[in-house]
Design an enzyme around this catalytic site. Sequence first.
Site, PDB file in Angstrom:
ATOM      1  N   ASN A   9       0.881  -1.168   0.000  1.00 55.77           N
ATOM      2  CA  ASN A   9       0.000   0.000   0.000  1.00 55.77           C
ATOM      3  C   ASN A   9       0.924   1.225   0.000  1.00 55.77           C
ATOM      4  O   ASN A   9       1.511   1.560   1.021  1.00 55.77           O
ATOM      5  CB  ASN A   9      -0.881  -0.030   1.256  1.00 55.77           C
ATOM      6  CG  ASN A   9      -1.858   1.125   1.311  1.00 55.77           C
ATOM      7  OD1 ASN A   9      -1.859   1.995   0.439  1.00 55.77           O
ATOM      8  ND2 ASN A   9      -2.686   1.152   2.341  1.00 55.77           N
ATOM      9  N   ARG A  93      -2.830  -2.221  -3.185  1.00 55.66           N
ATOM     10  CA  ARG A  93      -4.049  -1.460  -2.954  1.00 55.66           C
ATOM     11  C   ARG A  93      -4.067  -0.300  -3.947  1.00 55.66           C
ATOM     12  O   ARG A  93      -3.114   0.475  -4.019  1.00 55.66           O
ATOM     13  CB  ARG A  93      -4.061  -0.906  -1.541  1.00 55.66           C
ATOM     14  CG  ARG A  93      -5.303  -0.076  -1.316  1.00 55.66           C
ATOM     15  CD  ARG A  93      -5.188   0.772  -0.089  1.00 55.66           C
ATOM     16  NE  ARG A  93      -6.414   1.552   0.071  1.00 55.66           N
ATOM     17  CZ  ARG A  93      -6.467   2.685   0.725  1.00 55.66           C
ATOM     18  NH1 ARG A  93      -5.388   3.194   1.272  1.00 55.66           N
ATOM     19  NH2 ARG A  93      -7.597   3.321   0.843  1.00 55.66           N
ATOM     20  N   HIS A 181     -13.237   2.573   0.344  1.00 55.38           N
ATOM     21  CA  HIS A 181     -12.981   1.671   1.489  1.00 55.38           C
ATOM     22  C   HIS A 181     -13.586   0.281   1.255  1.00 55.38           C
ATOM     23  O   HIS A 181     -13.909  -0.439   2.196  1.00 55.38           O
ATOM     24  CB  HIS A 181     -13.536   2.252   2.810  1.00 55.38           C
ATOM     25  CG  HIS A 181     -12.850   3.506   3.249  1.00 55.38           C
ATOM     26  ND1 HIS A 181     -13.538   4.649   3.591  1.00 55.38           N
ATOM     27  CD2 HIS A 181     -11.542   3.792   3.391  1.00 55.38           C
ATOM     28  CE1 HIS A 181     -12.681   5.590   3.931  1.00 55.38           C
ATOM     29  NE2 HIS A 181     -11.459   5.103   3.806  1.00 55.38           N
ATOM     30  N   HIS A 208     -16.606   2.796   8.712  1.00 57.35           N
ATOM     31  CA  HIS A 208     -15.142   2.721   8.654  1.00 57.35           C
ATOM     32  C   HIS A 208     -14.620   4.096   9.059  1.00 57.35           C
ATOM     33  O   HIS A 208     -14.688   5.053   8.276  1.00 57.35           O
ATOM     34  CB  HIS A 208     -14.697   2.359   7.231  1.00 57.35           C
ATOM     35  CG  HIS A 208     -13.201   2.396   7.040  1.00 57.35           C
ATOM     36  ND1 HIS A 208     -12.422   1.262   6.910  1.00 57.35           N
ATOM     37  CD2 HIS A 208     -12.339   3.434   6.981  1.00 57.35           C
ATOM     38  CE1 HIS A 208     -11.155   1.612   6.784  1.00 57.35           C
ATOM     39  NE2 HIS A 208     -11.069   2.925   6.810  1.00 57.35           N
ATOM     40  N   SER A 211      -8.495   7.818   9.354  1.00 55.58           N
ATOM     41  CA  SER A 211      -8.221   9.203   8.964  1.00 55.58           C
ATOM     42  C   SER A 211      -9.074   9.573   7.746  1.00 55.58           C
ATOM     43  O   SER A 211      -9.474  10.710   7.577  1.00 55.58           O
ATOM     44  CB  SER A 211      -6.737   9.435   8.732  1.00 55.58           C
ATOM     45  OG  SER A 211      -6.252   8.455   7.873  1.00 55.58           O
ATOM     46  N   ARG A 241     -10.616  16.215   5.591  1.00 53.31           N
ATOM     47  CA  ARG A 241     -11.559  16.449   4.487  1.00 53.31           C
ATOM     48  C   ARG A 241     -12.953  16.762   5.050  1.00 53.31           C
ATOM     49  O   ARG A 241     -13.328  16.188   6.063  1.00 53.31           O
ATOM     50  CB  ARG A 241     -11.643  15.189   3.606  1.00 53.31           C
ATOM     51  CG  ARG A 241     -10.396  14.920   2.815  1.00 53.31           C
ATOM     52  CD  ARG A 241     -10.442  13.541   2.154  1.00 53.31           C
ATOM     53  NE  ARG A 241      -9.571  12.587   2.819  1.00 53.31           N
ATOM     54  CZ  ARG A 241      -9.588  11.270   2.625  1.00 53.31           C
ATOM     55  NH1 ARG A 241     -10.437  10.739   1.777  1.00 53.31           N
ATOM     56  NH2 ARG A 241      -8.766  10.479   3.278  1.00 53.31           N
ATOM     57  N   ASP A 283      -6.306  14.443  14.556  1.00 52.16           N
ATOM     58  CA  ASP A 283      -6.218  13.139  15.218  1.00 52.16           C
ATOM     59  C   ASP A 283      -7.221  13.068  16.364  1.00 52.16           C
ATOM     60  O   ASP A 283      -7.179  13.882  17.292  1.00 52.16           O
ATOM     61  CB  ASP A 283      -4.790  12.938  15.739  1.00 52.16           C
ATOM     62  CG  ASP A 283      -4.549  11.509  16.180  1.00 52.16           C
ATOM     63  OD1 ASP A 283      -5.424  10.958  16.881  1.00 52.16           O
ATOM     64  OD2 ASP A 283      -3.503  10.952  15.832  1.00 52.16           O
ATOM     65  N   ARG A 285      -7.473  11.079  18.802  1.00 49.29           N
ATOM     66  CA  ARG A 285      -6.863  10.918  20.141  1.00 49.29           C
ATOM     67  C   ARG A 285      -6.603  12.267  20.771  1.00 49.29           C
ATOM     68  O   ARG A 285      -6.901  12.499  21.939  1.00 49.29           O
ATOM     69  CB  ARG A 285      -5.524  10.171  20.032  1.00 49.29           C
ATOM     70  CG  ARG A 285      -5.666   8.690  20.007  1.00 49.29           C
ATOM     71  CD  ARG A 285      -4.381   8.058  19.574  1.00 49.29           C
ATOM     72  NE  ARG A 285      -4.101   8.406  18.168  1.00 49.29           N
ATOM     73  CZ  ARG A 285      -3.329   7.698  17.371  1.00 49.29           C
ATOM     74  NH1 ARG A 285      -2.727   6.637  17.832  1.00 49.29           N
ATOM     75  NH2 ARG A 285      -3.138   8.054  16.111  1.00 49.29           N
ATOM     76  N   GLU A 331     -12.308   1.275  16.007  1.00 51.16           N
ATOM     77  CA  GLU A 331     -11.850   0.149  16.815  1.00 51.16           C
ATOM     78  C   GLU A 331     -11.314   0.574  18.180  1.00 51.16           C
ATOM     79  O   GLU A 331     -11.174  -0.257  19.072  1.00 51.16           O
ATOM     80  CB  GLU A 331     -10.738  -0.611  16.066  1.00 51.16           C
ATOM     81  CG  GLU A 331     -11.227  -1.341  14.840  1.00 51.16           C
ATOM     82  CD  GLU A 331     -10.090  -1.848  13.958  1.00 51.16           C
ATOM     83  OE1 GLU A 331      -9.049  -2.258  14.497  1.00 51.16           O
ATOM     84  OE2 GLU A 331     -10.257  -1.819  12.718  1.00 51.16           O
ATOM     85  N   ASN A 332     -10.963   1.864  18.306  1.00 47.81           N
ATOM     86  CA  ASN A 332     -10.219   2.274  19.513  1.00 47.81           C
ATOM     87  C   ASN A 332     -10.815   3.409  20.329  1.00 47.81           C
ATOM     88  O   ASN A 332     -10.226   3.786  21.343  1.00 47.81           O
ATOM     89  CB  ASN A 332      -8.799   2.710  19.115  1.00 47.81           C
ATOM     90  CG  ASN A 332      -8.007   1.581  18.507  1.00 47.81           C
ATOM     91  OD1 ASN A 332      -7.744   0.591  19.173  1.00 47.81           O
ATOM     92  ND2 ASN A 332      -7.652   1.723  17.237  1.00 47.81           N
ATOM     93  N   GLU A 379      -7.699  -5.071   5.528  1.00 44.66           N
ATOM     94  CA  GLU A 379      -7.687  -4.838   4.082  1.00 44.66           C
ATOM     95  C   GLU A 379      -6.563  -5.624   3.412  1.00 44.66           C
ATOM     96  O   GLU A 379      -6.713  -6.104   2.291  1.00 44.66           O
ATOM     97  CB  GLU A 379      -7.501  -3.329   3.819  1.00 44.66           C
ATOM     98  CG  GLU A 379      -8.724  -2.516   4.215  1.00 44.66           C
ATOM     99  CD  GLU A 379      -8.400  -1.110   4.688  1.00 44.66           C
ATOM    100  OE1 GLU A 379      -7.695  -0.984   5.718  1.00 44.66           O
ATOM    101  OE2 GLU A 379      -8.840  -0.142   4.062  1.00 44.66           O
TER     102      GLU A 379
HETATM  103  P1  ADP Z   1      -5.810   5.292   7.927  1.00 42.91           P
HETATM  104  O1  ADP Z   1      -5.521   3.820   7.668  1.00 42.91           O
HETATM  105  O2  ADP Z   1      -6.958   5.838   7.151  1.00 42.91           O
HETATM  106  O3  ADP Z   1      -4.620   6.164   7.959  1.00 42.91           O
HETATM  107  P2  ADP Z   1      -6.527   4.384  10.554  1.00 42.91           P
HETATM  108  O4  ADP Z   1      -7.662   3.452  10.323  1.00 42.91           O
HETATM  109  O5  ADP Z   1      -5.228   3.828  10.976  1.00 42.91           O
HETATM  110  O6  ADP Z   1      -6.367   5.397   9.366  1.00 42.91           O
HETATM  111  O7  ADP Z   1      -7.014   5.454  11.657  1.00 42.91           O
HETATM  112  C1  ADP Z   1      -6.186   6.507  12.029  1.00 42.91           C
HETATM  113  C2  ADP Z   1      -6.919   7.374  13.006  1.00 42.91           C
HETATM  114  O8  ADP Z   1      -7.445   6.594  14.082  1.00 42.91           O
HETATM  115  C3  ADP Z   1      -6.005   8.392  13.682  1.00 42.91           C
HETATM  116  O9  ADP Z   1      -5.953   9.571  12.969  1.00 42.91           O
HETATM  117  C4  ADP Z   1      -6.672   8.601  15.007  1.00 42.91           C
HETATM  118  O10 ADP Z   1      -7.543   9.714  14.880  1.00 42.91           O
HETATM  119  C5  ADP Z   1      -7.539   7.386  15.233  1.00 42.91           C
HETATM  120  N1  ADP Z   1      -7.113   6.593  16.395  1.00 42.91           N
HETATM  121  C6  ADP Z   1      -6.163   5.650  16.460  1.00 42.91           C
HETATM  122  N2  ADP Z   1      -6.068   5.167  17.722  1.00 42.91           N
HETATM  123  C7  ADP Z   1      -6.992   5.821  18.461  1.00 42.91           C
HETATM  124  C8  ADP Z   1      -7.395   5.764  19.840  1.00 42.91           C
HETATM  125  N3  ADP Z   1      -6.827   4.944  20.703  1.00 42.91           N
HETATM  126  N4  ADP Z   1      -8.381   6.609  20.229  1.00 42.91           N
HETATM  127  C9  ADP Z   1      -8.970   7.448  19.345  1.00 42.91           C
HETATM  128  N5  ADP Z   1      -8.644   7.528  18.057  1.00 42.91           N
HETATM  129  C10 ADP Z   1      -7.660   6.731  17.613  1.00 42.91           C
END
Ligand code: ADP
Length: 404
Positions: A9, A93, A181, A208, A211, A241, A283, A285, A331-332, A379
Amino acid sequence: MTEAILVVNAGSSSIKFQLFEVGRGDELNRRLKGQIEGIGTRPHFLARDAKGELVVDKSWSDGEVGDLADALDELVAFLREYVGEVPVAIGHRVVHGGPDFTEPAVVSPWVVDRLERFAPLAPLHQSNNLAPIRIVLERRPHLLQVACFDTSFHRGHPDLADRYAIPKNLYDEGVRRYGFHGLSYESIARSLREVAPEIADGRVVVAHLGSGASMCALLAGKSIESSMGFTALDGLPMGTRPGQLDPGIVLYLLREKGMSPNEVEHYLYHDCGLKGLSGVSNDVRELLASTEPKAKFAIDYFTYRIALFTGMLAAALRGIDGFVFTAGIGENAPAVRRSVADRLSWLGIELSEQANTNNELRISRQGSRVACYVLPTDEELTIARHTLRTLRAHTAESLEEKRA
Ligand code: ADP
């Protein structure tokens, strides 16, 4: 020697990769996962084995690993040294497959040229995704490469979902609601069969949330509607976006603000969404940890829009049996899921506080009318599966040809 499939990717300055070994009965076992980041600036190569143990952590000084071709050399040298083999096929990808590519495609120079035409529809991704394909085509023309598209999973959408209310000549040219996605949604549809068979054949909305963020309506495991459209700008607000926007705003930026098309593009892909709303970060987080009211507003806006789109997708499905959260945020981030679920209680989504806080697989409480899950997306495994299937079909075809 064991066969291995490499999944790639590629981004603007990074290559993420995973290596899968093909086991008995064509079972795919993840052997390695890693990335080379900072290509051209501060290159850094990191890879972990299946147990998560670090197997390479290497940085280069200025001027070394200056471009993607160098990075691919490093990756191949590492695979030779560490795994002792070069993959039998590479799965890539590729974000946009346009109207033609409804299935993964064996790559040829002709295919790459066709795919390059969709670069303006995915300026953050398409050309970057295609760059390593071109390099490998040049260097190892006989190595099988398979392009797997984020759009393919949605190409079975009914006409009603595929169209904009514009004259048909533009539709014929390819101005359609593609949805993205797809590799993630395909992975979720497959997991649902294993972990939630009670809803896998029903009406499921999947969010999904990474970011990039989008939502998909699954009917018996098939996509029938998506929050994204012609490009990955539409739908939910994302890290940078804006998501759904009145097209009049684009006219306003061009005409009243005197912005050029390129400036508008940069603005919409990089300066909007959670970053633009909060002025704090893209982000989640950081937004959740911030005490700034604007950070809280950005999260509220995000979950509000997820709830609005759920209404839309539930209407496409004529009801809802299940809801799935996936990707980095899905997921988080229990707080995001809680907020979305609160907004959707009227639809029959009730969470178990404890299951949600612990990021468990099933997070709806007993008796919730709608089953709610947190499922990790994979993926890369989806790409590896497509690549292996294509490899097997390709080998069978070559044998047939030789016999004939
Ligand atoms: P991509 O593959 O599109 O880059 P991901 O699916 O890895 O993105 O998601 C990235 C985003 O997930 C980060 O920008 C962050 O905002 C969010 N993220 C990751 N871990 C956490 C967490 N523990 N709590 C909240 N948000 C999280």
